[in-house]
Write a protein that holds these residues in place. Structure first.
Motif, PDB file in Angstrom:
ATOM      1  N   HIS A  57       1.094  -1.421  -0.108  1.00  0.00           N
ATOM      2  CA  HIS A  57       0.005  -0.102  -0.231  1.00  0.00           C
ATOM      3  C   HIS A  57       1.053   1.539  -0.321  1.00  0.00           C
ATOM      4  N   HIS A  59       1.329   4.206   1.913  1.00  0.00           N
ATOM      5  CA  HIS A  59       1.962   4.465   3.013  1.00  0.00           C
ATOM      6  C   HIS A  59       3.709   4.592   2.841  1.00  0.00           C
ATOM      7  N   ASP A  61       6.021   4.561   4.798  1.00  0.00           N
ATOM      8  CA  ASP A  61       6.395   3.780   6.054  1.00  0.00           C
ATOM      9  C   ASP A  61       6.888   2.425   5.273  1.00  0.00           C
ATOM     10  N   HIS A  62       5.683   2.447   3.557  1.00  0.00           N
ATOM     11  CA  HIS A  62       6.125   1.290   2.867  1.00  0.00           C
ATOM     12  C   HIS A  62       6.205   1.213   1.569  1.00  0.00           C
ATOM     13  N   HIS A 115      -7.326  -0.358   5.860  1.00  0.00           N
ATOM     14  CA  HIS A 115      -6.278   0.298   6.339  1.00  0.00           C
ATOM     15  C   HIS A 115      -6.262   1.770   5.058  1.00  0.00           C
ATOM     16  N   ASP A 134      -0.683  -3.882   5.811  1.00  0.00           N
ATOM     17  CA  ASP A 134      -0.980  -3.719   7.214  1.00  0.00           C
ATOM     18  C   ASP A 134      -3.038  -3.685   7.406  1.00  0.00           C
TER      19      ASP A 134
HETATM   20 ZN    ZN Z   1       0.219   1.661   6.508  1.00  0.00          ZN
END
Ligand code: ZN
Ligand code: FE
Length: 256
Positions: A57, A59, A61-62, A115, A134
């Motif tokens: 996904h 975000h 942090d990914h 999410h 997540d």
């Molecule tokens: Zn996430």
């Protein structure tokens, strides 16, 4: 069928990065790219060369490491069709029902929105492993940021129906906090009590509590257990549909 070697490493404050290596084909995929340096170090550590990134996904942090790692390795980047406009550097878009070969293994794509609205998971049936980002955590689930509780519940159901011995690799080490919360929902669950004690010990020794296994989650993860009568009674939702019980548990976790 070839065998894959999987290497999980902690990064950022509470993320996990994962490398999946097919020795025979000399391929290495990173599941998400949470942090450029951490992925680089993990590759060097193993002596593997990055050939793919599988994004779950959008975000940061990914995805923070996607462009720098792609620039230095020329790796192919696969990611969710539903988030194509939010992720830079994608070479191939994948969605529900898509399958592709990674060396000698077949990878199946599951859409697991909730999410984020386009979140996907990667399942490799021959290895009994799924990378769920997540969506599911040990004794927990992702925050519903872009989706609805029904959407998230359907995604959790999709994962819950995989073979019970499936190893689940998740995006974050949230396990101790999740266990504490889970005990407020189902304090009488003996398997949960035992697991909560076990993960406290692992974390005290600075060890990872992940990956987890689907059968363990089915027994201890309250978000996968809205059908349990004791939980329904505790929440005052004896007759509600499963997704509503799930939604109430998620609400309580948000407030916890
Ligand atoms: Zn996430
Ligand atoms: Fe995350």
């Amino acid at each position: 069928m070839s065998t894959l070697t999987i290497h999980q490493f902690a990064c950022r404050s509470d993320n996990y990065g994962v490398l999946v290596h097919d020795a025979a084909a000399n391929l290495t995929a990173a599941i998400d790219a949470p942090e450029t340096d951490a992925v680089r170090r993990a590759l060097a550590n193993k002596g593997w060369k990055l050939t793919h990134i599988f994004v779950t996904h959008h975000h940061a942090d990914h995805t923070d490491g996607v462009l720098p790692l792609k620039a230095e390795t020329g790796c192919a980047v696969l990611g969710p069709k539903g988030e194509a406009s939010k992720i830079k550097g994608l070479d191939k878009l994948v969605g529900e029902g898509d399958t592709f070969a990674f060396g000698g293994s077949e990878v199946k794509v599951l859409e697991t929105p909730g999410h984020t609205s386009g979140h996907i998971s990667y399942w490799i049936p021959s290895q009994d492993v799924a990378f769920v980002g997540d969506t599911v955590f040990a004794m927990g689930c992702g925050r519903i940021i872009e989706g609805t509780p029904e959407m998230m519940w359907n995604s959790l159901q999709k994962i819950a129906k995989l073979p019970p011995a499936t190893e689940l690799y998740c995006g974050h080490e949230y396990t101790v906090a999740n266990a504490k919360f889970a005990l407020t929902i189902e304090p009488e669950n003996n398997a949960l009590q035992a697991r909560a004690a076990e993960v406290e010990k692992l974390r005290a020794a600075n060890k990872a509590t992940l990956p987890t296994r689907l059968d363990v989650e089915l027994e201890t993860n309250p978000f996968l257990r809205p059908q349990v009568p004791a939980i329904r009674t505790r929440l005052g939702l004896e007759k509600a549909p499963d997704w509503k019980v799930f939604a109430e548990i998620r609400e309580r976790k948000n407030r916890s």
